[in-house]
Design a protein around this motif. Structure first.
Motif, short mmCIF file in Angstrom:
data_model
loop_
_atom_site.label_atom_id
_atom_site.label_comp_id
_atom_site.label_asym_id
_atom_site.label_seq_id
_atom_site.Cartn_x
_atom_site.Cartn_y
_atom_site.Cartn_z
N VAL A 99 0.83 -1.20 0.00
CA VAL A 99 0.00 0.00 0.00
C VAL A 99 0.86 1.25 0.00
O VAL A 99 0.51 2.25 -0.62
CB VAL A 99 -0.99 -0.01 1.19
CG1 VAL A 99 -1.73 1.30 1.31
CG2 VAL A 99 -1.97 -1.15 1.03
N THR A 100 2.03 1.22 0.65
CA THR A 100 2.92 2.37 0.61
C THR A 100 3.41 2.63 -0.81
O THR A 100 3.53 3.78 -1.22
CB THR A 100 4.13 2.16 1.55
OG1 THR A 100 3.65 1.96 2.87
CG2 THR A 100 5.05 3.35 1.54
N SER A 114 2.42 7.11 0.81
CA SER A 114 2.20 7.73 2.11
C SER A 114 2.18 6.66 3.19
O SER A 114 1.45 5.67 3.09
CB SER A 114 0.87 8.47 2.11
OG SER A 114 0.50 8.83 3.41
N VAL A 147 1.72 2.09 -3.44
CA VAL A 147 0.59 2.60 -4.22
C VAL A 147 0.24 4.03 -3.81
O VAL A 147 0.02 4.89 -4.66
CB VAL A 147 -0.64 1.67 -4.05
CG1 VAL A 147 -1.86 2.28 -4.69
CG2 VAL A 147 -0.35 0.31 -4.63
N THR A 148 0.19 4.31 -2.51
CA THR A 148 -0.28 5.61 -2.03
C THR A 148 0.85 6.61 -1.82
O THR A 148 0.58 7.80 -1.68
CB THR A 148 -1.03 5.46 -0.70
OG1 THR A 148 -0.14 4.96 0.30
CG2 THR A 148 -2.23 4.57 -0.85
N GLY A 208 -1.36 6.86 5.04
CA GLY A 208 -2.41 6.16 4.30
C GLY A 208 -2.26 4.65 4.38
O GLY A 208 -3.24 3.93 4.54
N ALA A 209 -1.03 4.17 4.30
CA ALA A 209 -0.77 2.73 4.39
C ALA A 209 -1.11 2.21 5.79
O ALA A 209 -1.64 1.10 5.93
CB ALA A 209 0.67 2.43 4.05
#
Length: 72
Positions: free
Chosen positions: A17-18, A23, A20-21, A26-27
């Motif tokens: 997720v890091t 951030s 992808v985002t 956010g992750a």
């Protein structure tokens, strides 16, 4: 099987997720939402401890990856 799942999922979710985002905040939010959906909060305390340890290791690795390749 359950322990292997708890060891791997928070780590992989943080790193993926890091990427992808771009951030860590956010992750972290997405990882905690997935953990609650999977029912980690109703497990015994030692399983929660393992999940938190896996999350922290994933956070450190994601931070290092984000520093190396910051994204956008």
């Amino acid at each position: 099987m359950d322990i292997l799942f708890i060891l791997v999922v928070p780590f992989l979710v943080m790193v993926i997720v890091t990427r992808v985002t771009f951030s860590l905040v956010g992750a972290t939010i997405v990882t905690l939402m997935i953990a609650f959906v999977l029912g980690v909060h109703v497990q015994p305390f030692w399983v929660i401890g393992i999940a938190i340890g896996s999350f922290v290791v994933g956070l450190l690795v994601a931070k290092k990856v984000l520093e190396r390749k910051p994204g956008m």
